[in-house]
Design a protein around this motif. Structure first.
Motif, PDB file in Angstrom:
ATOM      1  N   ILE A 183       0.840  -1.205   0.000  1.00 39.19           N
ATOM      2  CA  ILE A 183       0.000   0.000   0.000  1.00 39.19           C
ATOM      3  C   ILE A 183       0.875   1.256   0.000  1.00 39.19           C
ATOM      4  O   ILE A 183       0.530   2.262  -0.620  1.00 39.19           O
ATOM      5  CB  ILE A 183      -0.965  -0.009   1.205  1.00 39.19           C
ATOM      6  CG1 ILE A 183      -1.993  -1.114   1.017  1.00 39.19           C
ATOM      7  CG2 ILE A 183      -1.627   1.329   1.380  1.00 39.19           C
ATOM      8  CD1 ILE A 183      -2.991  -1.215   2.142  1.00 39.19           C
ATOM      9  N   SER A 184       2.038   1.201   0.638  1.00 38.11           N
ATOM     10  CA  SER A 184       2.907   2.376   0.725  1.00 38.11           C
ATOM     11  C   SER A 184       3.403   2.807  -0.659  1.00 38.11           C
ATOM     12  O   SER A 184       3.695   3.976  -0.875  1.00 38.11           O
ATOM     13  CB  SER A 184       4.083   2.112   1.660  1.00 38.11           C
ATOM     14  OG  SER A 184       4.886   1.047   1.167  1.00 38.11           O
ATOM     15  N   GLN A 185       3.496   1.872  -1.602  1.00 34.47           N
ATOM     16  CA  GLN A 185       3.921   2.213  -2.959  1.00 34.47           C
ATOM     17  C   GLN A 185       2.879   3.096  -3.651  1.00 34.47           C
ATOM     18  O   GLN A 185       3.204   3.905  -4.500  1.00 34.47           O
ATOM     19  CB  GLN A 185       4.163   0.957  -3.791  1.00 34.47           C
ATOM     20  CG  GLN A 185       5.408   0.207  -3.401  1.00 34.47           C
ATOM     21  CD  GLN A 185       5.572  -1.068  -4.209  1.00 34.47           C
ATOM     22  OE1 GLN A 185       4.603  -1.782  -4.442  1.00 34.47           O
ATOM     23  NE2 GLN A 185       6.803  -1.339  -4.626  1.00 34.47           N
ATOM     24  N   PHE A 186       1.631   2.941  -3.298  1.00 30.46           N
ATOM     25  CA  PHE A 186       0.570   3.762  -3.876  1.00 30.46           C
ATOM     26  C   PHE A 186       0.252   4.970  -3.013  1.00 30.46           C
ATOM     27  O   PHE A 186      -0.135   6.017  -3.507  1.00 30.46           O
ATOM     28  CB  PHE A 186      -0.709   2.927  -4.050  1.00 30.46           C
ATOM     29  CG  PHE A 186      -0.560   1.811  -5.030  1.00 30.46           C
ATOM     30  CD1 PHE A 186      -0.501   2.089  -6.391  1.00 30.46           C
ATOM     31  CD2 PHE A 186      -0.459   0.498  -4.621  1.00 30.46           C
ATOM     32  CE1 PHE A 186      -0.362   1.063  -7.309  1.00 30.46           C
ATOM     33  CE2 PHE A 186      -0.312  -0.521  -5.537  1.00 30.46           C
ATOM     34  CZ  PHE A 186      -0.265  -0.245  -6.885  1.00 30.46           C
ATOM     35  N   LEU A 187       0.428   4.818  -1.715  1.00 28.95           N
ATOM     36  CA  LEU A 187       0.066   5.869  -0.776  1.00 28.95           C
ATOM     37  C   LEU A 187       1.007   7.068  -0.864  1.00 28.95           C
ATOM     38  O   LEU A 187       0.560   8.221  -0.847  1.00 28.95           O
ATOM     39  CB  LEU A 187       0.059   5.300   0.648  1.00 28.95           C
ATOM     40  CG  LEU A 187      -0.522   6.183   1.730  1.00 28.95           C
ATOM     41  CD1 LEU A 187      -1.948   6.574   1.396  1.00 28.95           C
ATOM     42  CD2 LEU A 187      -0.481   5.460   3.064  1.00 28.95           C
ATOM     43  N   ALA A 188       2.299   6.830  -0.974  1.00 32.55           N
ATOM     44  CA  ALA A 188       3.266   7.927  -1.012  1.00 32.55           C
ATOM     45  C   ALA A 188       3.029   8.859  -2.211  1.00 32.55           C
ATOM     46  O   ALA A 188       2.934  10.076  -2.035  1.00 32.55           O
ATOM     47  CB  ALA A 188       4.686   7.383  -1.008  1.00 32.55           C
ATOM     48  N   PRO A 189       2.893   8.353  -3.449  1.00 33.91           N
ATOM     49  CA  PRO A 189       2.620   9.259  -4.569  1.00 33.91           C
ATOM     50  C   PRO A 189       1.277   9.968  -4.443  1.00 33.91           C
ATOM     51  O   PRO A 189       1.139  11.139  -4.793  1.00 33.91           O
ATOM     52  CB  PRO A 189       2.641   8.352  -5.796  1.00 33.91           C
ATOM     53  CG  PRO A 189       3.406   7.150  -5.384  1.00 33.91           C
ATOM     54  CD  PRO A 189       3.161   7.002  -3.916  1.00 33.91           C
ATOM     55  N   ALA A 190       0.284   9.269  -3.905  1.00 35.07           N
ATOM     56  CA  ALA A 190      -1.037   9.885  -3.738  1.00 35.07           C
ATOM     57  C   ALA A 190      -0.972  11.024  -2.730  1.00 35.07           C
ATOM     58  O   ALA A 190      -1.533  12.102  -2.945  1.00 35.07           O
ATOM     59  CB  ALA A 190      -2.057   8.841  -3.306  1.00 35.07           C
ATOM     60  N   LEU A 191      -0.286  10.809  -1.627  1.00 34.43           N
ATOM     61  CA  LEU A 191      -0.145  11.873  -0.624  1.00 34.43           C
ATOM     62  C   LEU A 191       0.661  13.045  -1.169  1.00 34.43           C
ATOM     63  O   LEU A 191       0.351  14.205  -0.902  1.00 34.43           O
ATOM     64  CB  LEU A 191       0.504  11.314   0.645  1.00 34.43           C
ATOM     65  CG  LEU A 191      -0.378  10.405   1.498  1.00 34.43           C
ATOM     66  CD1 LEU A 191       0.411   9.825   2.657  1.00 34.43           C
ATOM     67  CD2 LEU A 191      -1.583  11.171   2.008  1.00 34.43           C
ATOM     68  N   LEU A 192       1.687  12.758  -1.922  1.00 40.04           N
ATOM     69  CA  LEU A 192       2.488  13.824  -2.527  1.00 40.04           C
ATOM     70  C   LEU A 192       1.636  14.649  -3.487  1.00 40.04           C
ATOM     71  O   LEU A 192       1.685  15.877  -3.488  1.00 40.04           O
ATOM     72  CB  LEU A 192       3.695  13.233  -3.262  1.00 40.04           C
ATOM     73  CG  LEU A 192       4.617  14.248  -3.928  1.00 40.04           C
ATOM     74  CD1 LEU A 192       5.216  15.201  -2.917  1.00 40.04           C
ATOM     75  CD2 LEU A 192       5.713  13.533  -4.698  1.00 40.04           C
ATOM     76  N   GLY A 193       0.832  13.981  -4.285  1.00 47.91           N
ATOM     77  CA  GLY A 193      -0.060  14.690  -5.201  1.00 47.91           C
ATOM     78  C   GLY A 193      -1.055  15.561  -4.472  1.00 47.91           C
ATOM     79  O   GLY A 193      -1.301  16.714  -4.855  1.00 47.91           O
ATOM     80  N   LEU A 194      -1.646  15.044  -3.399  1.00 52.15           N
ATOM     81  CA  LEU A 194      -2.581  15.841  -2.604  1.00 52.15           C
ATOM     82  C   LEU A 194      -1.896  17.037  -1.964  1.00 52.15           C
ATOM     83  O   LEU A 194      -2.450  18.139  -1.901  1.00 52.15           O
ATOM     84  CB  LEU A 194      -3.232  14.963  -1.527  1.00 52.15           C
ATOM     85  CG  LEU A 194      -4.259  13.959  -2.032  1.00 52.15           C
ATOM     86  CD1 LEU A 194      -4.695  13.041  -0.898  1.00 52.15           C
ATOM     87  CD2 LEU A 194      -5.454  14.676  -2.623  1.00 52.15           C
ATOM     88  N   LEU A 195      -0.683  16.826  -1.486  1.00 53.83           N
ATOM     89  CA  LEU A 195       0.070  17.911  -0.880  1.00 53.83           C
ATOM     90  C   LEU A 195       0.365  19.013  -1.898  1.00 53.83           C
ATOM     91  O   LEU A 195       0.218  20.199  -1.615  1.00 53.83           O
ATOM     92  CB  LEU A 195       1.373  17.373  -0.283  1.00 53.83           C
ATOM     93  CG  LEU A 195       2.266  18.376   0.426  1.00 53.83           C
ATOM     94  CD1 LEU A 195       1.547  18.959   1.636  1.00 53.83           C
ATOM     95  CD2 LEU A 195       3.557  17.725   0.863  1.00 53.83           C
ATOM     96  N   LEU A 196       0.770  18.633  -3.093  1.00 57.10           N
ATOM     97  CA  LEU A 196       1.043  19.616  -4.145  1.00 57.10           C
ATOM     98  C   LEU A 196      -0.217  20.355  -4.552  1.00 57.10           C
ATOM     99  O   LEU A 196      -0.191  21.567  -4.788  1.00 57.10           O
ATOM    100  CB  LEU A 196       1.687  18.937  -5.357  1.00 57.10           C
ATOM    101  CG  LEU A 196       3.108  18.437  -5.152  1.00 57.10           C
ATOM    102  CD1 LEU A 196       3.573  17.649  -6.376  1.00 57.10           C
ATOM    103  CD2 LEU A 196       4.050  19.591  -4.868  1.00 57.10           C
ATOM    104  N   MET A 197      -1.338  19.639  -4.628  1.00 58.41           N
ATOM    105  CA  MET A 197      -2.599  20.294  -4.990  1.00 58.41           C
ATOM    106  C   MET A 197      -3.039  21.267  -3.905  1.00 58.41           C
ATOM    107  O   MET A 197      -3.603  22.317  -4.188  1.00 58.41           O
ATOM    108  CB  MET A 197      -3.688  19.249  -5.244  1.00 58.41           C
ATOM    109  CG  MET A 197      -3.507  18.534  -6.559  1.00 58.41           C
ATOM    110  SD  MET A 197      -4.716  17.235  -6.924  1.00 58.41           S
ATOM    111  CE  MET A 197      -6.154  17.635  -6.037  1.00 58.41           C
ATOM    112  N   ALA A 198      -2.756  20.961  -2.652  1.00 60.50           N
ATOM    113  CA  ALA A 198      -3.154  21.832  -1.551  1.00 60.50           C
ATOM    114  C   ALA A 198      -2.349  23.125  -1.546  1.00 60.50           C
ATOM    115  O   ALA A 198      -2.813  24.141  -1.050  1.00 60.50           O
ATOM    116  CB  ALA A 198      -2.974  21.093  -0.224  1.00 60.50           C
ATOM    117  N   HIS A 199      -1.158  23.100  -2.124  1.00 55.91           N
ATOM    118  CA  HIS A 199      -0.317  24.295  -2.139  1.00 55.91           C
ATOM    119  C   HIS A 199      -0.579  25.209  -3.335  1.00 55.91           C
ATOM    120  O   HIS A 199      -0.007  26.281  -3.412  1.00 55.91           O
ATOM    121  CB  HIS A 199       1.165  23.908  -2.100  1.00 55.91           C
ATOM    122  CG  HIS A 199       1.667  23.740  -0.714  1.00 55.91           C
ATOM    123  ND1 HIS A 199       2.004  24.790   0.085  1.00 55.91           N
ATOM    124  CD2 HIS A 199       1.862  22.632   0.034  1.00 55.91           C
ATOM    125  CE1 HIS A 199       2.393  24.350   1.258  1.00 55.91           C
ATOM    126  NE2 HIS A 199       2.319  23.032   1.258  1.00 55.91           N
TER     127      HIS A 199
END
Length: 94
Positions: free
Chosen positions: A3-19
């Protein structure tokens, strides 16, 4: 797959979108334009009116500048055939 292989890119994408911050659209300009209407410079206002009358074009920006040690008006104009020209007029000898 973990799950961490999918979770890390997803969280990074959400973080970038939030900024991302939406910025209101502004008309394009060439830097330090002087607002023509109510510029407080009667000579500049006369020069703009004269250039519009003489050329039939539309002034995009106008400002007073120092050129070769003399005060001048730099007037950016959209001609009737769609070309942009810069016209220089001596501010002192008008």
């Amino acid at each position: 797959m973990k799950i961490s292989q999918f979770l890390a890119p997803a969280l990074l994408g959400l973080l970038l979108m939030a900024h991302t911050v939406p910025v209101p659209a502004q008309p394009p300009h060439d830097g330090d334009e002087t607002v023509r209407q109510g510029s407080g410079d009667a000579g500049l206002d006369r020069a703009v009116a004269e250039v519009e009358r003489r050329t039939g074009g539309r002034v995009l920006s106008a400002r007073r500048v120092e050129r070769d040690g003399r005060s001048a008006y730099r007037i950016k104009l959209l001609t009737r055939d769609g070309h942009v020209r810069v016209i220089w007029q001596d501010a002192a000898g008008r």
